[in-house]
Scaffold this motif. Structure first.
Motif, mmCIF file in Angstrom:
data_model
loop_
_atom_site.group_PDB
_atom_site.id
_atom_site.type_symbol
_atom_site.label_atom_id
_atom_site.label_comp_id
_atom_site.label_asym_id
_atom_site.label_seq_id
_atom_site.Cartn_x
_atom_site.Cartn_y
_atom_site.Cartn_z
ATOM 1 N N LEU A 1 0.797 -1.231 0.000
ATOM 2 C CA LEU A 1 0.000 0.000 0.000
ATOM 3 C C LEU A 1 0.832 1.286 0.000
ATOM 4 O O LEU A 1 0.515 2.230 -0.734
ATOM 5 N N PRO A 2 1.923 1.378 0.815
ATOM 6 C CA PRO A 2 2.706 2.622 0.815
ATOM 7 C C PRO A 2 3.345 2.949 -0.547
ATOM 8 O O PRO A 2 3.626 4.104 -0.839
ATOM 9 N N LEU A 3 3.563 1.929 -1.367
ATOM 10 C CA LEU A 3 4.228 2.121 -2.655
ATOM 11 C C LEU A 3 3.421 3.011 -3.589
ATOM 12 O O LEU A 3 3.980 3.777 -4.375
ATOM 13 N N TRP A 4 2.101 2.929 -3.520
ATOM 14 C CA TRP A 4 1.238 3.715 -4.413
ATOM 15 C C TRP A 4 1.453 5.212 -4.211
ATOM 16 O O TRP A 4 1.584 5.969 -5.172
ATOM 17 N N ASN A 5 1.490 5.640 -2.956
ATOM 18 C CA ASN A 5 1.676 7.070 -2.662
ATOM 19 C C ASN A 5 3.040 7.567 -3.095
ATOM 20 O O ASN A 5 3.173 8.686 -3.600
ATOM 21 N N ILE A 6 4.055 6.718 -2.927
ATOM 22 C CA ILE A 6 5.417 7.111 -3.312
ATOM 23 C C ILE A 6 5.500 7.346 -4.812
ATOM 24 O O ILE A 6 6.008 8.370 -5.280
ATOM 25 N N VAL A 7 4.997 6.384 -5.590
ATOM 26 C CA VAL A 7 5.052 6.496 -7.056
ATOM 27 C C VAL A 7 4.202 7.662 -7.542
ATOM 28 O O VAL A 7 4.597 8.401 -8.445
ATOM 29 N N THR A 8 3.044 7.868 -6.931
ATOM 30 C CA THR A 8 2.166 8.970 -7.327
ATOM 31 C C THR A 8 2.846 10.314 -7.101
ATOM 32 O O THR A 8 2.780 11.212 -7.952
ATOM 33 N N LYS A 9 3.518 10.462 -5.955
ATOM 34 C CA LYS A 9 4.223 11.716 -5.663
ATOM 35 C C LYS A 9 5.350 11.969 -6.642
ATOM 36 O O LYS A 9 5.558 13.089 -7.108
ATOM 37 N N VAL A 10 6.098 10.914 -6.988
ATOM 38 C CA VAL A 10 7.206 11.040 -7.950
ATOM 39 C C VAL A 10 6.688 11.507 -9.297
ATOM 40 O O VAL A 10 7.223 12.424 -9.924
#
Length: 405
Positions: free
Chosen positions: A176-185
Protein backbone atom coordinates in the motif's frame (compact mmCIF):
# COMPACT_ATOMS: atom_id res chain seq x y z
CA UNK A 1 10.04 1.26 -7.92
CA UNK A 2 7.56 2.25 -10.66
CA UNK A 3 8.33 -1.05 -12.42
CA UNK A 4 7.61 -3.03 -9.26
CA UNK A 5 4.28 -1.22 -8.82
CA UNK A 6 3.46 -1.96 -12.46
CA UNK A 7 3.94 -5.67 -11.71
CA UNK A 8 1.49 -5.33 -8.79
CA UNK A 9 -1.02 -3.63 -11.13
CA UNK A 10 -0.62 -6.45 -13.67
CA UNK A 11 -1.27 -9.00 -10.90
CA UNK A 12 -4.39 -7.06 -9.92
CA UNK A 13 -5.64 -7.21 -13.49
CA UNK A 14 -5.07 -10.98 -13.51
CA UNK A 15 -7.33 -11.14 -10.46
CA UNK A 16 -9.86 -9.01 -12.33
CA UNK A 17 -9.95 -11.50 -15.20
CA UNK A 18 -10.12 -14.69 -13.13
CA UNK A 19 -13.79 -14.40 -12.03
CA UNK A 20 -15.01 -12.92 -15.35
CA UNK A 21 -14.90 -16.25 -17.19
CA UNK A 22 -15.84 -18.60 -14.34
CA UNK A 23 -19.63 -18.42 -14.47
CA UNK A 24 -19.88 -19.26 -18.17
CA UNK A 25 -17.41 -22.13 -17.89
CA UNK A 26 -19.09 -23.65 -14.84
CA UNK A 27 -22.72 -22.99 -15.70
CA UNK A 28 -23.54 -26.24 -17.56
CA UNK A 29 -22.81 -28.24 -14.39
CA UNK A 30 -24.01 -25.51 -12.00
CA UNK A 31 -27.36 -25.43 -13.81
CA UNK A 32 -28.04 -29.13 -13.26
CA UNK A 33 -26.69 -29.08 -9.70
CA UNK A 34 -28.85 -26.11 -8.66
CA UNK A 35 -31.77 -27.16 -10.89
CA UNK A 36 -31.95 -23.66 -12.37
CA UNK A 37 -33.24 -22.62 -15.81
CA UNK A 38 -30.70 -21.73 -18.52
CA UNK A 39 -31.37 -17.97 -18.38
CA UNK A 40 -30.42 -17.79 -14.67
CA UNK A 41 -26.77 -17.45 -15.70
CA UNK A 42 -27.72 -14.40 -17.71
CA UNK A 43 -29.47 -12.77 -14.76
CA UNK A 44 -26.52 -13.56 -12.47
CA UNK A 45 -24.21 -12.07 -15.06
CA UNK A 46 -26.48 -9.01 -15.22
CA UNK A 47 -26.28 -8.62 -11.43
CA UNK A 48 -22.47 -8.77 -11.49
CA UNK A 49 -22.22 -6.33 -14.39
CA UNK A 50 -24.81 -4.01 -12.80
CA UNK A 51 -22.61 -3.75 -9.72
CA UNK A 52 -19.66 -3.06 -12.00
CA UNK A 53 -21.50 -0.17 -13.69
CA UNK A 54 -22.45 1.40 -10.36
CA UNK A 55 -18.94 1.18 -8.90
CA UNK A 56 -17.34 2.50 -12.11
CA UNK A 57 -19.65 5.53 -12.15
CA UNK A 58 -18.80 6.48 -8.55
CA UNK A 59 -15.15 5.38 -8.78
CA UNK A 60 -13.92 8.91 -9.60
CA UNK A 61 -15.06 10.34 -6.26
CA UNK A 62 -13.95 7.25 -4.34
CA UNK A 63 -10.50 7.23 -5.96
CA UNK A 64 -9.95 10.93 -5.29
CA UNK A 65 -10.88 10.46 -1.63
CA UNK A 66 -9.05 7.22 -0.79
CA UNK A 67 -6.44 6.74 -3.54
CA UNK A 68 -5.99 3.95 -6.10
CA UNK A 69 -4.01 1.66 -3.80
CA UNK A 70 -6.59 1.50 -1.00
CA UNK A 71 -9.52 1.20 -3.42
CA UNK A 72 -7.80 -1.66 -5.26
CA UNK A 73 -7.06 -3.46 -1.98
CA UNK A 74 -10.65 -3.20 -0.71
CA UNK A 75 -12.09 -4.12 -4.12
CA UNK A 76 -10.00 -7.27 -4.51
CA UNK A 77 -10.92 -8.23 -0.92
CA UNK A 78 -14.60 -7.86 -1.86
CA UNK A 79 -14.22 -10.10 -4.94
CA UNK A 80 -12.32 -12.72 -2.89
CA UNK A 81 -15.12 -12.83 -0.30
CA UNK A 82 -17.77 -12.98 -3.04
CA UNK A 83 -16.06 -15.94 -4.74
CA UNK A 84 -15.82 -17.72 -1.39
CA UNK A 85 -19.55 -17.07 -1.05
CA UNK A 86 -20.15 -18.80 -4.41
CA UNK A 87 -18.38 -21.87 -2.99
CA UNK A 88 -20.68 -22.04 0.04
CA UNK A 89 -23.90 -20.82 -1.64
CA UNK A 90 -26.72 -23.30 -0.85
CA UNK A 91 -29.08 -21.90 -3.50
CA UNK A 92 -29.37 -19.55 -6.48
CA UNK A 93 -30.60 -16.75 -4.17
CA UNK A 94 -27.25 -16.74 -2.40
CA UNK A 95 -25.46 -16.60 -5.73
CA UNK A 96 -27.35 -13.37 -6.45
CA UNK A 97 -26.30 -11.99 -3.04
CA UNK A 98 -22.63 -12.81 -3.69
CA UNK A 99 -22.83 -11.43 -7.23
CA UNK A 100 -23.35 -7.89 -5.87
CA UNK A 101 -19.95 -7.44 -4.11
CA UNK A 102 -18.29 -9.34 -6.97
CA UNK A 103 -19.51 -6.71 -9.44
CA UNK A 104 -18.87 -3.72 -7.17
CA UNK A 105 -15.28 -4.83 -6.53
CA UNK A 106 -14.53 -5.53 -10.20
CA UNK A 107 -15.78 -2.12 -11.40
CA UNK A 108 -13.66 -0.16 -8.95
CA UNK A 109 -10.50 -2.13 -9.83
CA UNK A 110 -11.09 -1.76 -13.59
CA UNK A 111 -11.76 1.99 -13.58
CA UNK A 112 -9.06 2.81 -11.05
CA UNK A 113 -6.24 0.84 -12.66
CA UNK A 114 -7.10 1.92 -16.22
CA UNK A 115 -6.95 5.55 -15.12
CA UNK A 116 -3.75 5.02 -13.11
CA UNK A 117 -1.88 3.35 -15.97
CA UNK A 118 -3.10 5.97 -18.49
CA UNK A 119 -1.89 8.74 -16.18
CA UNK A 120 1.41 7.36 -14.92
CA UNK A 121 2.69 4.93 -17.59
CA UNK A 122 3.38 4.89 -21.33
CA UNK A 123 0.67 4.05 -23.87
CA UNK A 124 1.77 0.52 -24.82
CA UNK A 125 1.29 -0.59 -21.22
CA UNK A 126 -2.48 -0.27 -21.80
CA UNK A 127 -2.45 -3.25 -24.20
CA UNK A 128 -0.27 -5.28 -21.85
CA UNK A 129 -2.49 -4.36 -18.90
CA UNK A 130 -5.50 -5.83 -20.69
CA UNK A 131 -3.34 -8.76 -21.75
CA UNK A 132 -2.96 -9.64 -18.08
CA UNK A 133 -6.72 -9.47 -17.68
CA UNK A 134 -6.74 -12.12 -20.42
CA UNK A 135 -4.26 -14.22 -18.41
CA UNK A 136 -6.75 -14.33 -15.57
CA UNK A 137 -9.73 -14.90 -17.88
CA UNK A 138 -7.85 -17.76 -19.57
CA UNK A 139 -6.78 -19.56 -16.40
CA UNK A 140 -10.20 -19.20 -14.76
CA UNK A 141 -11.90 -21.80 -17.02
CA UNK A 142 -8.77 -24.00 -16.99
CA UNK A 143 -8.84 -24.18 -13.19
CA UNK A 144 -12.60 -24.72 -13.20
CA UNK A 145 -12.34 -27.43 -15.89
CA UNK A 146 -9.76 -29.27 -13.78
CA UNK A 147 -12.06 -29.39 -10.75
CA UNK A 148 -15.07 -30.35 -12.89
CA UNK A 149 -13.25 -33.20 -14.67
CA UNK A 150 -11.39 -34.59 -11.62
CA UNK A 151 -13.76 -33.88 -8.71
CA UNK A 152 -16.96 -33.07 -10.63
CA UNK A 153 -17.21 -30.01 -8.37
CA UNK A 154 -17.74 -26.42 -9.51
CA UNK A 155 -17.75 -25.29 -5.87
CA UNK A 156 -14.11 -26.29 -5.32
CA UNK A 157 -13.21 -24.39 -8.49
CA UNK A 158 -14.64 -21.22 -6.97
CA UNK A 159 -12.85 -21.99 -3.69
CA UNK A 160 -9.49 -22.26 -5.50
CA UNK A 161 -9.99 -18.95 -7.34
CA UNK A 162 -11.02 -17.31 -4.07
CA UNK A 163 -7.75 -18.51 -2.50
CA UNK A 164 -5.76 -16.88 -5.32
CA UNK A 165 -7.67 -13.63 -4.76
CA UNK A 166 -6.95 -13.66 -1.02
CA UNK A 167 -3.24 -14.15 -1.80
CA UNK A 168 -3.32 -10.98 -3.90
CA UNK A 169 -5.14 -9.17 -1.08
CA UNK A 170 -2.16 -9.86 1.18
CA UNK A 171 0.28 -8.59 -1.48
CA UNK A 172 -1.77 -5.41 -1.98
CA UNK A 173 -1.91 -4.81 1.77
CA UNK A 174 1.88 -5.09 2.10
CA UNK A 175 2.51 -2.76 -0.86
CA UNK A 176 0.00 0.00 0.00
CA UNK A 177 2.71 2.62 0.81
CA UNK A 178 4.23 2.12 -2.65
CA UNK A 179 1.24 3.72 -4.41
CA UNK A 180 1.68 7.07 -2.66
CA UNK A 181 5.42 7.11 -3.31
CA UNK A 182 5.05 6.50 -7.06
CA UNK A 183 2.17 8.97 -7.33
CA UNK A 184 4.22 11.72 -5.66
CA UNK A 185 7.21 11.04 -7.95
CA UNK A 186 5.05 11.23 -11.08
CA UNK A 187 3.13 14.28 -9.87
CA UNK A 188 6.37 16.19 -9.29
CA UNK A 189 7.57 15.36 -12.81
CA UNK A 190 4.24 16.47 -14.41
CA UNK A 191 3.30 19.68 -12.65
CA UNK A 192 1.54 21.41 -15.51
CA UNK A 193 -0.91 18.85 -16.86
CA UNK A 194 -3.76 18.47 -14.37
CA UNK A 195 -5.01 22.07 -14.12
CA UNK A 196 -6.06 22.91 -17.68
CA UNK A 197 -7.35 19.42 -18.35
CA UNK A 198 -9.79 19.38 -15.47
CA UNK A 199 -10.93 22.97 -15.94
CA UNK A 200 -11.89 22.35 -19.55
CA UNK A 201 -13.50 19.01 -18.77
CA UNK A 202 -16.07 20.69 -16.52
CA UNK A 203 -17.66 22.51 -19.49
CA UNK A 204 -17.76 19.51 -21.82
CA UNK A 205 -21.07 18.02 -22.97
CA UNK A 206 -19.71 14.76 -24.40
CA UNK A 207 -22.81 13.57 -26.27
CA UNK A 208 -22.85 16.80 -28.31
CA UNK A 209 -19.39 16.14 -29.74
CA UNK A 210 -19.59 14.65 -33.23
CA UNK A 211 -18.65 10.98 -33.31
CA UNK A 212 -19.03 10.27 -29.58
CA UNK A 213 -22.26 8.32 -30.05
CA UNK A 214 -20.61 6.15 -32.70
CA UNK A 215 -17.71 5.50 -30.33
CA UNK A 216 -20.14 4.56 -27.57
CA UNK A 217 -21.91 2.15 -29.95
CA UNK A 218 -18.56 0.50 -30.73
CA UNK A 219 -17.89 -0.05 -27.01
CA UNK A 220 -21.42 -1.36 -26.47
CA UNK A 221 -21.16 -4.01 -29.20
CA UNK A 222 -17.55 -4.90 -28.35
CA UNK A 223 -18.39 -5.78 -24.74
CA UNK A 224 -21.58 -7.44 -25.93
CA UNK A 225 -19.54 -9.79 -28.13
CA UNK A 226 -16.76 -10.45 -25.61
CA UNK A 227 -19.04 -11.21 -22.67
CA UNK A 228 -21.65 -13.14 -24.71
CA UNK A 229 -19.06 -15.54 -26.13
CA UNK A 230 -17.53 -15.98 -22.67
CA UNK A 231 -20.84 -16.61 -20.92
CA UNK A 232 -22.67 -18.78 -23.47
CA UNK A 233 -19.78 -20.36 -25.42
CA UNK A 234 -19.57 -23.36 -23.10
CA UNK A 235 -23.34 -23.93 -23.19
CA UNK A 236 -23.28 -23.71 -27.00
CA UNK A 237 -20.55 -26.36 -27.20
CA UNK A 238 -22.32 -28.69 -24.74
CA UNK A 239 -25.86 -28.36 -26.11
CA UNK A 240 -25.23 -27.88 -29.84
CA UNK A 241 -21.83 -29.50 -30.48
CA UNK A 242 -22.42 -32.17 -27.79
CA UNK A 243 -19.04 -31.80 -26.10
CA UNK A 244 -18.41 -32.82 -22.45
CA UNK A 245 -18.71 -29.90 -19.98
CA UNK A 246 -15.02 -30.07 -18.99
CA UNK A 247 -13.85 -30.02 -22.62
CA UNK A 248 -16.21 -27.14 -23.40
CA UNK A 249 -14.73 -25.13 -20.50
CA UNK A 250 -11.21 -25.81 -21.84
CA UNK A 251 -12.20 -24.63 -25.32
CA UNK A 252 -13.65 -21.41 -23.89
CA UNK A 253 -10.37 -20.90 -22.00
CA UNK A 254 -8.62 -20.96 -25.41
CA UNK A 255 -10.95 -18.16 -26.54
CA UNK A 256 -9.66 -16.09 -23.62
CA UNK A 257 -6.18 -17.33 -24.49
CA UNK A 258 -6.61 -15.78 -27.94
CA UNK A 259 -7.47 -12.45 -26.32
CA UNK A 260 -4.47 -12.73 -23.98
CA UNK A 261 -1.88 -13.62 -26.62
CA UNK A 262 -3.34 -11.09 -29.04
CA UNK A 263 -3.03 -8.26 -26.52
CA UNK A 264 0.52 -9.21 -25.63
CA UNK A 265 1.48 -9.06 -29.31
CA UNK A 266 -0.54 -5.85 -29.81
CA UNK A 267 1.65 -4.10 -27.24
CA UNK A 268 4.59 -4.51 -29.65
CA UNK A 269 2.64 -3.95 -32.87
CA UNK A 270 1.43 -0.54 -31.67
CA UNK A 271 4.97 0.75 -32.26
CA UNK A 272 4.53 0.07 -36.01
CA UNK A 273 0.78 0.05 -36.78
CA UNK A 274 -1.80 2.66 -35.80
CA UNK A 275 -4.76 2.06 -33.51
CA UNK A 276 -7.39 2.47 -36.22
CA UNK A 277 -5.80 -0.16 -38.46
CA UNK A 278 -5.51 -2.61 -35.55
CA UNK A 279 -9.15 -2.03 -34.59
CA UNK A 280 -10.29 -2.70 -38.18
CA UNK A 281 -8.16 -5.84 -38.55
CA UNK A 282 -9.37 -7.18 -35.23
CA UNK A 283 -13.01 -6.71 -36.18
CA UNK A 284 -12.53 -8.51 -39.51
CA UNK A 285 -10.75 -11.46 -37.82
CA UNK A 286 -13.51 -11.71 -35.20
CA UNK A 287 -16.13 -11.69 -37.96
CA UNK A 288 -14.38 -14.58 -39.74
CA UNK A 289 -14.15 -16.49 -36.44
CA UNK A 290 -17.88 -16.00 -35.83
CA UNK A 291 -18.56 -17.36 -39.32
CA UNK A 292 -16.77 -20.61 -38.34
CA UNK A 293 -19.29 -21.05 -35.51
CA UNK A 294 -22.18 -20.19 -37.81
CA UNK A 295 -21.36 -22.61 -40.63
CA UNK A 296 -22.34 -26.34 -40.31
CA UNK A 297 -18.76 -27.58 -39.85
CA UNK A 298 -17.23 -30.31 -37.61
CA UNK A 299 -16.76 -29.44 -33.92
CA UNK A 300 -13.02 -28.73 -34.27
CA UNK A 301 -13.86 -25.69 -36.42
CA UNK A 302 -15.76 -24.28 -33.45
CA UNK A 303 -12.49 -24.31 -31.52
CA UNK A 304 -10.80 -22.47 -34.41
CA UNK A 305 -13.71 -20.01 -34.40
CA UNK A 306 -13.41 -19.32 -30.67
CA UNK A 307 -9.65 -18.72 -30.93
CA UNK A 308 -10.08 -16.44 -33.96
CA UNK A 309 -12.77 -14.41 -32.21
CA UNK A 310 -10.43 -14.04 -29.21
CA UNK A 311 -7.49 -12.98 -31.39
CA UNK A 312 -9.72 -10.54 -33.27
CA UNK A 313 -11.13 -8.95 -30.13
CA UNK A 314 -7.67 -8.65 -28.55
CA UNK A 315 -6.55 -5.26 -29.94
CA UNK A 316 -9.97 -3.60 -30.18
CA UNK A 317 -10.73 -2.55 -26.59
CA UNK A 318 -7.28 -1.22 -25.54
CA UNK A 319 -6.79 0.49 -28.91
CA UNK A 320 -10.21 2.18 -28.70
CA UNK A 321 -9.36 3.40 -25.19
CA UNK A 322 -5.98 4.70 -26.31
CA UNK A 323 -7.50 6.34 -29.40
CA UNK A 324 -9.92 8.46 -27.32
CA UNK A 325 -7.67 11.56 -26.92
CA UNK A 326 -6.81 11.44 -30.64
CA UNK A 327 -10.45 11.17 -31.68
CA UNK A 328 -11.94 13.83 -29.43
CA UNK A 329 -9.04 15.88 -28.04
CA UNK A 330 -7.09 15.55 -24.80
CA UNK A 331 -9.26 18.15 -23.06
CA UNK A 332 -12.34 15.94 -23.59
CA UNK A 333 -10.80 12.49 -23.15
CA UNK A 334 -11.24 12.14 -19.39
CA UNK A 335 -15.00 12.80 -19.52
CA UNK A 336 -15.61 10.71 -22.65
CA UNK A 337 -13.52 7.84 -21.23
CA UNK A 338 -15.96 7.59 -18.34
CA UNK A 339 -18.93 7.45 -20.71
CA UNK A 340 -17.23 4.76 -22.79
CA UNK A 341 -16.56 2.55 -19.77
CA UNK A 342 -20.14 2.96 -18.55
CA UNK A 343 -21.58 2.01 -21.96
CA UNK A 344 -19.10 -0.88 -22.23
CA UNK A 345 -20.35 -2.30 -18.94
CA UNK A 346 -23.93 -1.72 -20.11
CA UNK A 347 -23.20 -3.98 -23.09
CA UNK A 348 -21.81 -6.62 -20.72
CA UNK A 349 -24.84 -6.25 -18.47
CA UNK A 350 -27.74 -6.49 -20.87
CA UNK A 351 -26.68 -8.20 -24.11
CA UNK A 352 -25.67 -11.65 -22.71
CA UNK A 353 -28.80 -12.01 -20.52
CA UNK A 354 -30.97 -10.92 -23.46
CA UNK A 355 -29.44 -13.63 -25.63
CA UNK A 356 -29.88 -16.14 -22.80
CA UNK A 357 -33.55 -15.24 -22.44
CA UNK A 358 -34.13 -15.66 -26.18
CA UNK A 359 -32.11 -18.91 -26.23
CA UNK A 360 -34.13 -20.38 -23.36
CA UNK A 361 -37.28 -19.93 -25.47
CA UNK A 362 -35.64 -21.17 -28.68
CA UNK A 363 -32.13 -22.66 -28.77
CA UNK A 364 -28.59 -21.67 -27.79
CA UNK A 365 -27.79 -22.37 -31.45
CA UNK A 366 -28.62 -18.71 -32.15
CA UNK A 367 -25.29 -17.72 -30.53
CA UNK A 368 -23.20 -17.62 -33.77
CA UNK A 369 -25.87 -15.58 -35.61
CA UNK A 370 -25.95 -13.01 -32.81
CA UNK A 371 -22.14 -12.79 -32.67
CA UNK A 372 -21.99 -12.12 -36.42
CA UNK A 373 -24.62 -9.35 -36.06
CA UNK A 374 -22.84 -7.74 -33.08
CA UNK A 375 -19.40 -7.76 -34.71
CA UNK A 376 -20.84 -6.37 -37.96
CA UNK A 377 -22.59 -3.58 -36.00
CA UNK A 378 -19.33 -2.77 -34.19
CA UNK A 379 -17.41 -2.65 -37.50
CA UNK A 380 -20.06 -0.40 -39.06
CA UNK A 381 -20.00 2.03 -36.10
CA UNK A 382 -16.20 2.13 -36.07
CA UNK A 383 -15.85 2.74 -39.82
CA UNK A 384 -18.48 5.49 -39.78
CA UNK A 385 -16.58 7.12 -36.91
CA UNK A 386 -13.31 6.90 -38.86
CA UNK A 387 -14.94 8.57 -41.88
CA UNK A 388 -16.37 11.32 -39.69
CA UNK A 389 -13.02 12.01 -38.01
CA UNK A 390 -11.24 12.00 -41.39
CA UNK A 391 -13.77 14.52 -42.72
CA UNK A 392 -13.32 16.73 -39.64
CA UNK A 393 -9.53 16.64 -39.98
CA UNK A 394 -9.76 17.64 -43.67
CA UNK A 395 -12.07 20.55 -42.83
CA UNK A 396 -9.73 21.61 -40.01
CA UNK A 397 -6.71 21.51 -42.36
CA UNK A 398 -8.56 23.55 -44.96
CA UNK A 399 -9.58 26.14 -42.36
CA UNK A 400 -5.98 26.36 -41.14
CA UNK A 401 -4.71 26.84 -44.73
CA UNK A 402 -7.28 29.56 -45.41
CA UNK A 403 -6.29 31.38 -42.22
CA UNK A 404 -2.62 31.17 -43.16
CA UNK A 405 -3.29 32.63 -46.62
Amino acid sequence: MTTFLLIIIYLAFISLGLPDSLLGAAWPIMQSDLRAPLETAGFLFMTIAGGTIISSLISGKVLRKFGTGKVTFVSVFMTACALLGFHFAPSVIWLYVCAIPLGLGAGAVDSGLNDYVATHYKAHHMSWLHCFWGVGATFGPIIMAQFISVQHSWRNGYFAISGIQFSLVIILLLTLPLWNIVTKVNTNSKKEEPVNHNERAKDVKPLQIKGVKLALASFLFYCGVESTVGLWGSSFLVNIKELPAAQAAQWVSLYYGGITIGRFITGFITFKIGNRTLIRLGQIIALVGAAFLFLPLPSIFSLVGFIMIGLGLAPIFPCMLHETPTRFGKQHSQTIMGYQMAVAYTGSTFIPPLLGFIASHSTIGILPICIVIFVAAMLLSSENLNRLIKKKSIIKRNDTSSTAV
